[in-house]
Scaffold this motif. Structure first.
Motif, PDB file in Angstrom:
ATOM      1  N   GLY A  88       0.813  -1.210   0.000  1.00  0.00           N
ATOM      2  CA  GLY A  88       0.000   0.000   0.000  1.00  0.00           C
ATOM      3  C   GLY A  88       0.844   1.256   0.000  1.00  0.00           C
ATOM      4  N   LEU A  89       1.867   1.295   0.836  1.00  0.00           N
ATOM      5  CA  LEU A  89       2.744   2.476   0.891  1.00  0.00           C
ATOM      6  C   LEU A  89       3.471   2.676  -0.434  1.00  0.00           C
ATOM      7  N   ASN A  90       3.904   1.570  -1.048  1.00  0.00           N
ATOM      8  CA  ASN A  90       4.593   1.668  -2.329  1.00  0.00           C
ATOM      9  C   ASN A  90       3.656   2.197  -3.419  1.00  0.00           C
ATOM     10  N   LEU A  91       2.420   1.691  -3.423  1.00  0.00           N
ATOM     11  CA  LEU A  91       1.440   2.162  -4.410  1.00  0.00           C
ATOM     12  C   LEU A  91       1.114   3.633  -4.197  1.00  0.00           C
ATOM     13  N   ARG A  92       1.002   4.029  -2.933  1.00  0.00           N
ATOM     14  CA  ARG A  92       0.712   5.434  -2.627  1.00  0.00           C
ATOM     15  C   ARG A  92       1.839   6.340  -3.114  1.00  0.00           C
ATOM     16  N   THR A  93       3.093   5.897  -2.918  1.00  0.00           N
ATOM     17  CA  THR A  93       4.239   6.684  -3.386  1.00  0.00           C
ATOM     18  C   THR A  93       4.214   6.830  -4.900  1.00  0.00           C
ATOM     19  N   ARG A  94       3.938   5.715  -5.592  1.00  0.00           N
ATOM     20  CA  ARG A  94       3.876   5.766  -7.065  1.00  0.00           C
ATOM     21  C   ARG A  94       2.714   6.628  -7.538  1.00  0.00           C
ATOM     22  N   GLN A  95       1.611   6.575  -6.813  1.00  0.00           N
ATOM     23  CA  GLN A  95       0.445   7.384  -7.175  1.00  0.00           C
ATOM     24  C   GLN A  95       0.769   8.877  -7.052  1.00  0.00           C
ATOM     25  N   LEU A  96       1.436   9.236  -5.959  1.00  0.00           N
ATOM     26  CA  LEU A  96       1.820  10.639  -5.775  1.00  0.00           C
ATOM     27  C   LEU A  96       2.812  11.081  -6.847  1.00  0.00           C
ATOM     28  N   GLU A  97       3.720  10.175  -7.240  1.00  0.00           N
ATOM     29  CA  GLU A  97       4.657  10.499  -8.315  1.00  0.00           C
ATOM     30  C   GLU A  97       3.920  10.736  -9.628  1.00  0.00           C
ATOM     31  N   ARG A  98       2.906   9.891  -9.913  1.00  0.00           N
ATOM     32  CA  ARG A  98       2.122  10.074 -11.144  1.00  0.00           C
ATOM     33  C   ARG A  98       1.384  11.406 -11.125  1.00  0.00           C
ATOM     34  N   GLN A  99       0.816  11.733  -9.961  1.00  0.00           N
ATOM     35  CA  GLN A  99       0.111  13.006  -9.852  1.00  0.00           C
ATOM     36  C   GLN A  99       1.060  14.179 -10.043  1.00  0.00           C
ATOM     37  N   SER A 100       2.263  14.050  -9.471  1.00  0.00           N
ATOM     38  CA  SER A 100       3.262  15.105  -9.626  1.00  0.00           C
ATOM     39  C   SER A 100       3.683  15.241 -11.084  1.00  0.00           C
ATOM     40  N   ASN A 101       3.904  14.095 -11.749  1.00  0.00           N
ATOM     41  CA  ASN A 101       4.276  14.127 -13.169  1.00  0.00           C
ATOM     42  C   ASN A 101       3.159  14.721 -14.015  1.00  0.00           C
ATOM     43  N   HIS A 102       1.918  14.385 -13.640  1.00  0.00           N
ATOM     44  CA  HIS A 102       0.773  14.922 -14.377  1.00  0.00           C
ATOM     45  C   HIS A 102       0.713  16.444 -14.252  1.00  0.00           C
ATOM     46  N   SER A 103       0.973  16.928 -13.030  1.00  0.00           N
ATOM     47  CA  SER A 103       0.978  18.381 -12.810  1.00  0.00           C
ATOM     48  C   SER A 103       2.086  19.037 -13.618  1.00  0.00           C
ATOM     49  N   GLU A 104       3.267  18.378 -13.628  1.00  0.00           N
ATOM     50  CA  GLU A 104       4.373  18.922 -14.408  1.00  0.00           C
ATOM     51  C   GLU A 104       4.047  18.937 -15.895  1.00  0.00           C
ATOM     52  N   LYS A 105       3.351  17.891 -16.352  1.00  0.00           N
ATOM     53  CA  LYS A 105       2.967  17.855 -17.770  1.00  0.00           C
ATOM     54  C   LYS A 105       1.995  18.973 -18.116  1.00  0.00           C
ATOM     55  N   LEU A 106       1.064  19.240 -17.187  1.00  0.00           N
ATOM     56  CA  LEU A 106       0.117  20.333 -17.430  1.00  0.00           C
ATOM     57  C   LEU A 106       0.842  21.673 -17.504  1.00  0.00           C
ATOM     58  N   ILE A 107       1.848  21.845 -16.597  1.00  0.00           N
ATOM     59  CA  ILE A 107       2.634  23.084 -16.625  1.00  0.00           C
ATOM     60  C   ILE A 107       3.402  23.179 -17.942  1.00  0.00           C
ATOM     61  N   SER A 108       4.019  22.047 -18.346  1.00  0.00           N
ATOM     62  CA  SER A 108       4.765  22.022 -19.608  1.00  0.00           C
ATOM     63  C   SER A 108       3.842  22.271 -20.795  1.00  0.00           C
ATOM     64  N   LEU A 109       2.620  21.723 -20.713  1.00  0.00           N
ATOM     65  CA  LEU A 109       1.649  21.928 -21.791  1.00  0.00           C
ATOM     66  C   LEU A 109       1.296  23.406 -21.915  1.00  0.00           C
TER      67      LEU A 109
END
Length: 700
Positions: free
Chosen positions: A453-474
């Motif tokens: 669960g902790l590992n999945l949560r970490t990966r989920q937060l990373e995906r959300q962070s990457n998504h935010s960065e992609k929106l900024i880059s977009l």
């Protein structure tokens, strides 16, 4: 016979105290555990009085202890019946209250001649009790309760399955053993020449019921026996040490000291030492016993424990799920394991990985938020044996869980969560040869579920962070694209508006044609670069010699170097091959060379220098680091922080003469390097130049 009685009484007293403490410490709030502890208290009191009776020096003292042990004995079956009612979930409140009332009356009468009239000697004992006029009532009540308890257990046994059925079987067998052992005490009361040889079976009875009291998962049976024996030895040893200390103090002091004072001092010191050393001593004893008596199982659990530390190193989530079910199936000998997960925005919990000889049953299982198993798991972070829930009268979901258990073959569910986020659960069927899940197994599985669960949560937060960065880059991409296309479009529009005013001016049309052609070419180049940046297609890779790539790039850009008056330096040493695509790596270093040339405009003694360096990690894997350095003006800190974002550039954008300055080159370079499992970073100092470092893994 007296010595046998003393030994059995001592063992019974020590065993009941040890078992009571062990069981109560596991689940102090559970009603069954509390009632079982009271049974152990009653047995310990009875055994202690039995020991004191046998040690009595006169008839009066022996009679007192006989009446005390009779009073304690009548409470054993009453407390045990209450425990069985809690265990089976039966509802017999009126009958239970009546038993307590009768027991209270008999308890009071035990201190009168109505139950124990007097003591006298016989063939085996100096002071054996003789029955009073109401003793048959006392005896009848005792056996009635045990018969009633056995009937209740048999009725529940017929309705139960698997874990529950085996648990009740153990309770029935050991109850009968205890009854058989205790009943040998009553023959001599009526001059039947059968001595109380069965007292030792009371300990066997207590150990057997203790094993079953917490649904077969208190601990492994052999480990339970070993721990009980060790505690039985430890308790009298501590008492013996304190007694020895009192004796020695009393003998070594010159003046007589009050014996009660000595006992108090020694007990105080002994208790203090027990508090200080007790937990560590118990942990060491438990560790040694577990290693000695569990053997192969301990080694298997060590493998599962190692998996919890390896999860973070597994690349993708599918790999985590697959390795988890495989490891559980191997270490716990389970043929029926699945992992149900709901990640991100999935509407239901889906079967992500499984090992099962009952695949259709698992695949048919539809798990959503309203599934009874999910509802129970979300209420508690602990592993759940479905058999326990099914036979828990206070659980509202017991019927639904029972149906789910029959349909899916799932016996154990372990939640996977991180904080308040519930991701899914592990579903396990029966173990091979119907071995039961112990408390240690469940604790280990709970730890594994939490780690996933902790590992999945970490990966989920990373995906959300990457998504935010992609929106900024977009957003940056959109703004830059609008700016880059707007400049040539303004030129085209301006000339278009002047067409009607210039009549048939040949020079105007020539200029118009030149400007439109140039700006359309520029727009085409912008679109091509955007496509190159967005493209994520896989290309063929193979061994590549970086030295050959550098030489090839220099040959292409040699004219630009000569025109700009920039010198070029590169090492001649050979480097290991890297796994990559020659054309794409050519594009990477051509872009870096051209950026360096543009950064050196107007500088004295402009130079581009190439460097090679090898680095090795702990595993022995080598990485080739290629540096491209210039002695230009450097990059501003604000720009450097976002140098690899699209449309971030140090050059003049929208240049209508020279085709450069769009700010997509380094974004494309970074995309290519990352596709090669490498990385790129930059260092720069104002006035001292800039260096780009390209990290590429070598072929081993």
């Amino acid at each position: 016979m007296i010595y046998l009685g003393l030994i059995s009484a001592f063992i019974n007293a020590a065993a009941s105290m040890a078992l009571g403490m062990v069981v109560f410490s596991k689940k102090p709030r559970d009603a069954k555990t509390k009632m079982f502890t009271w049974v152990m208290v009653a047995v310990a009191t009875w055994s202690t009085m039995y020991f004191c009776w046998l040690m009595s020096g006169n008839a009066r003292t022996a009679l007192i202890y006989c009446r005390l042990l009779s009073a304690a004995a009548i409470m054993i079956p009453v407390c045990y019946a209450h425990f069985i009612i809690n265990l089976t979930g039966a509802s017999h409140r009126r009958e239970m209250r009546a038993r307590y009332v009768i027991a209270a009356v008999l308890f009071g009468l035990s201190f009168t001649p109505w139950i124990v009239s007097h003591v006298e000697s016989n063939k085996w004992f100096i002071f054996w009790p003789k029955a009073g006029p109401l003793y048959p009532l006392y005896l009848g009540f005792f056996f009635y309760i045990f018969v009633r308890v056995t009937t209740l257990l048999l009725g529940e046994f017929k309705k139960s399955t698997f874990l529950r059925r085996n648990q009740l079987l153990y309770v029935i067998i050991f109850t009968l053993i205890g009854l058989l052992g205790a009943s040998t005490n009553y023959f001599l009361w009526y001059d039947i020449p059968i001595p109380p040889v069965g007292n030792i079976f009371v300990t066997v009875y207590m150990i057997g019921v203790a094993y079953a009291v917490i649904r077969f998962r208190l601990m492994e049976f052999n480990l339970l026996i070993a721990r009980s024996i060790s505690y039985i030895v430890l308790i009298p040893l501590i008492a013996l040490l304190q007694t020895s200390a009192v004796y020695l103090l009393n003998k070594t002091t010159e003046r007589t000291i009050n014996i009660y004072y000595l006992v108090f001092v020694c007990s105080f010191i002994g208790t203090l030492l027990l508090i200080i050393w007790g937990p560590n001593l118990r942990r060491k004893i438990d560790g040694l016993l577990e290693q000695r008596f569990l053997g192969v199982m301990a080694a298997r659990r060590a493998k599962l424990r190692a998996l919890t530390q390896q999860i973070s190193t597994i690349k993708d989530e599918e790999g985590i799920f697959k390795q988890t079910v495989e490891s559980i199936a191997e270490t716990l000998t389970v043929d029926h394991v699945g992992i149900f997960m709901r990640i991100d925005y999935e509407p239901i919990f889906t079967l992500k990985a499984f090992i099962s000889n009952q695949i259709p049953r698992l695949k048919k299982l539809i798990v959503n938020d309203k599934n009874p198993l999910v509802l129970v798991l979300q209420q508690s972070p602990h592993a759940l044996l479905l058999d326990e829930i099914e036979h828990n009268p206070s659980n509202q979901n017991r019927q639904s869980i029972a149906q789910l258990r029959r349909e899916s073959g799932v016996e154990l569910a372990v939640p996977i969560y991180a904080g308040s986020f519930f991701y899914g659960f592990l579903a396990l069927g029966r173990r091979r040869t119907d071995i039961f899940y112990s408390d240690a197994d469940l604790t280990l599985l709970e730890s594994l579920g939490l780690q996933i669960g902790l590992n999945l949560r970490t990966r989920q937060l990373e995906r959300q962070s990457n998504h935010s960065e992609k929106l900024i880059s977009l957003g940056t991409l959109a703004a830059g694209l609008a700016h880059e296309i707007r400049n040539p479009l303004v030129s085209i529009r301006t000339f278009s508006e002047l067409i009607g005013d210039e009549n048939n001016d040949a020079d105007f049309y020539r200029e118009f044609k030149s400007v439109v052609g140039r700006d359309v070419t520029r727009i085409t180049a912008i679109i091509e670069n955007i496509s190159a940046f967005a493209e994520n297609s896989q290309v063929k890779t193979g061994p590549v010699n970086i030295k050959e790539v550098i030489n090839g790039v220099y040959d292409i850009a040699k004219t630009e170097f000569t025109r700009a008056g920039v010198s070029f330096e590169k090492p001649e040493s050979d480097m290991p091959l890297v796994q990559g695509n020659y054309s794409q790596l050519l594009q990477v270093f051509l872009n870096l060379f051209q950026n360096a040339i543009h950064a050196l405009e107007g500088r004295n003694s402009p130079c581009v220098k190439i460097g090679f360096r090898l680095e090795s990690d702990e595993a022995g894997c080598q990485t080739l680091i290629v540096s491209v350095a210039d002695n230009g003006a450097g990059i501003d800190e604000i720009v450097k922080a976002r140098i690899f974002d699209p449309f971030i550039t140090t050059k003049a954008t929208g240049d209508q003469v020279v085709r450069r300055g769009m700010g997509l080159g380094l974004a494309i370079v970074k995309r290519i390097i990352e596709a090669h499992n490498g990385s790129i970073n930059v260092t720069s100092e104002s006035g001292c130049g800039t260096t780009f470092y390209v990290h590429l893994p070598c072929i081993t």
